[in-house]
Design an enzyme around this catalytic site. Structure first.
Site, PDB file in Angstrom:
ATOM      1  N   GLY A  71       0.622  -1.282  -0.146  1.00  0.00           N
ATOM      2  CA  GLY A  71      -0.032   0.061   0.029  1.00  0.00           C
ATOM      3  C   GLY A  71       0.826   1.422   0.020  1.00  0.00           C
ATOM      4  CD  GLN A 189      -6.889  -0.924   6.887  1.00  0.00           C
ATOM      5  OE1 GLN A 189      -7.680  -1.868   7.054  1.00  0.00           O
ATOM      6  NE2 GLN A 189      -5.731  -0.854   7.402  1.00  0.00           N
ATOM      7  CB  SER A 209      -1.523  -3.507   1.269  1.00  0.00           C
ATOM      8  OG  SER A 209      -0.600  -4.181   1.776  1.00  0.00           O
ATOM      9  CG  HIS A 211       0.017  -6.457   5.095  1.00  0.00           C
ATOM     10  ND1 HIS A 211      -0.221  -6.163   6.193  1.00  0.00           N
ATOM     11  CD2 HIS A 211       0.281  -5.500   4.509  1.00  0.00           C
ATOM     12  CE1 HIS A 211       0.172  -4.810   6.615  1.00  0.00           C
ATOM     13  NE2 HIS A 211       0.330  -4.351   5.412  1.00  0.00           N
ATOM     14  CB  THR A 247      13.238  -9.493  -9.995  1.00  0.00           C
ATOM     15  OG1 THR A 247      14.627  -9.102 -10.639  1.00  0.00           O
ATOM     16  CG2 THR A 247      13.088 -11.037 -10.122  1.00  0.00           C
ATOM     17  CB  CYS A 340       4.998   6.399  19.398  1.00  0.00           C
ATOM     18  SG  CYS A 340       6.198   7.048  20.342  1.00  0.00           S
TER      19      CYS A 340
HETATM   20  N1  PLP Z   1      -3.211   2.902   3.298  1.00  0.00           N
HETATM   21  C1  PLP Z   1      -3.932   2.633   4.444  1.00  0.00           C
HETATM   22  C2  PLP Z   1      -5.420   2.931   4.390  1.00  0.00           C
HETATM   23  C3  PLP Z   1      -3.366   1.447   5.193  1.00  0.00           C
HETATM   24  O1  PLP Z   1      -4.127   1.222   6.341  1.00  0.00           O
HETATM   25  C4  PLP Z   1      -2.270   1.216   4.977  1.00  0.00           C
HETATM   26  C5  PLP Z   1      -1.470   0.272   6.102  1.00  0.00           C
HETATM   27  O2  PLP Z   1      -1.996   0.397   7.300  1.00  0.00           O
HETATM   28  C6  PLP Z   1      -1.538   1.551   4.062  1.00  0.00           C
HETATM   29  C7  PLP Z   1      -1.849   2.500   3.110  1.00  0.00           C
HETATM   30  C8  PLP Z   1      -0.073   0.935   3.737  1.00  0.00           C
HETATM   31  O3  PLP Z   1       0.068  -0.216   3.285  1.00  0.00           O
HETATM   32  P1  PLP Z   1       1.298  -1.198   3.536  1.00  0.00           P
HETATM   33  O4  PLP Z   1       1.249  -1.727   5.179  1.00  0.00           O
HETATM   34  O5  PLP Z   1       1.104  -2.329   2.654  1.00  0.00           O
HETATM   35  O6  PLP Z   1       2.590  -0.464   3.057  1.00  0.00           O
END
Ligand code: PLP
Length: 404
Positions: A71, A189, A209, A211, A247, A340
């Site tokens: 992301g 999200q 993303s 994960h 790659t 933080c």
């Molecule tokens: N955008 C949003 C709304 C997210 O919640 C996140 C990750 O928490 C990201 C972008 C970033 O994604 P990544 O962890 O794959 O870099």
């Protein structure tokens, strides 16, 4: 100790089908997708099939899918790939730091940004986006679902506004015509929780993303509508039609495609309403704690659309980080609304933008359920939480009024 993970917005575990899909590509089928021999062809075939799946996921052509590292890269590529000095960016005050920090860097390069504030419900009003459009507005970037509140933004309406604006620009082609406005959606999200459709939302770019949807970490995809003049962030080899050098992460890409395939099935098998019901039960149970409330929910007459698995709740006279730790000690993983920065705990910029004061923003927690969440998980949290809140309130300087 049995652990209950209610932090799915931070990341999710791989599901067995994803691990199985990836497995051959670590060892037997390790080829480089750019090589012309059989090993390379096997890898290329896997990447091509994954691209087809992601095209289904987005409702686009396979050639419009660019694989990347996740992301953050997708968001950065959209902004840095489109914007040049003198251009203007419109985004919102509730974006992820991948957008906020990119906008801050762009400011030093002569790109001015307007941050549209949300309504107190957490919703962005499309009319506010429209009102922010100026000559030289080149890009609008709005998230699909907020990572802290889960609030779903009206991206289709925003897409319509931009399309209308672009038609006018074409009609009134004058010497000072500023050119087309492009639309990027950070769907990190929302992906897997609501259907994605890049045609309906009228976007030119959309990032996801793996994960966040039971795929591997460090891999993602960016939809880039054909004809979008996006410069690559990474240059080198001619990978991804010259839009992203490097790659290909073949196992990661295969895993993400499997996760997307499962997510598409999950949108139709009743698991989303089940999750929403579970989240609602959790939320109703938590709200029995006196001095608590939901951030980003609207009211009975004007409910705010949210993804099914997330709720964000404030607890008066509680320090959010302390409650995260107290719950962690009881085996429950959730997130606070604070970040933080250089040693100081800053209240969430999202909650602050929604109009919460610092104390309440710091006193907020995000609960985000995995798809595998059960009634028993919810019961456990509802049992542990009131006691944890009570104990913290007893020792809280906030409650005692001794904090400045
Ligand atoms: N955008 C949003 C709304 C997210 O919640 C996140 C990750 O928490 C990201 C972008 C970033 O994604 P990544 O962890 O794959 O870099």
């Amino acid at each position: 100790m049995l652990r209950i993970y209610m932090d799915a917005s931070a990341t999710t575990p791989l599901v067995p089908e994803v691990v199985e899909a990836m497995r051959p590509y670590w060892m037997e089928r390790f080829g480089n997708a750019s090589s012309i021999h059989l090993d390379g062809q096997q890898a290329r075939g896997a990447v091509d099939r994954a691209r087809d799946t992601m095209a289904d996921f987005f409702n686009c052509h396979a050639a419009e899918v660019v694989f990347n590292s996740g992301g953050t890269e997708g968001d950065n590529t959209a902004l840095f790939g489109l914007l040049r000095p003198g251009d203007r960016l419109i985004t919102t005050a509730i974006e992820h730091s991948a957008i906020m920090e990119a906008a801050a860097r762009l400011a030093t390069m002569g790109v001015e940004t307007t941050f549209v504030a949300p309504r107190p419900t957490g919703l962005i009003d499309p009319a506010d986006v429209e009102a922010a459009i100026r000559p030289h507005t080149r890009l609008v970037s709005v998230m699909l679902a907020n990572n802290e509140t889960g609030v779903l933004q009206p991206v289709e309406k925003i897409g319509e506004i931009i399309a209308r604006e672009n038609q006018q620009i074409t009609r009134t082609e004058t010497g000072s015509a500023p050119g087309a406005i492009y639309f990027h959606i950070d769907a990190v999200q929302g992906a897997g929780k609501v259907p994605l459709d890049v045609r309906r939302s009228g976007c030119h770019l959309l990032s996801v993303s793996a994960h966040k949807m039971h795929g591997p970490k460090g891999v993602g995809a960016l939809f880039v509508r054909r004809g979008t003049p996006m410069e690559p962030l990474l240059v080198g080899g001619g990978h991804e039609r010259r839009r992203r050098a490097g790659t290909e992460n073949v196992p990661g890409i295969v895993g993400m495609a499997k996760a997307a395939e499962l997510a598409m099935l999950g949108l139709e098998d009743g698991s989303i309403p089940r999750l929403a019901a579970l989240r609602d039960r959790l939320e109703a149970g938590i709200l029995r704690i006196p001095g608590s409330g939901v951030n980003g929910v609207g009211d009975r007459d004007h409910p705010v659309p949210r993804v099914a698995n997330t709720t964000n709740i404030w607890f008066d006279h509680v320090e959010g980080e302390a409650l995260v730790i107290a719950l962690d000690l009881k085996g429950i993983a959730v997130s606070g609304g604070s970040a933080c920065h250089s040693g100081a705990v800053e209240p969430s910029h999202v909650l602050m933008a929604m109009g919460l004061d610092k104390t309440r923003a710091r006193a907020s927690l995000r609960f985000s359920l995995l798809k595998s969440a059960s009634d028993a998980d919810v019961e456990c949290v509802l049992e542990a939480l009131p006691e944890a809140v009570k104990r913290l309130r007893e020792i809280s300087p906030v409650a005692a009024g001794t904090l400045g």
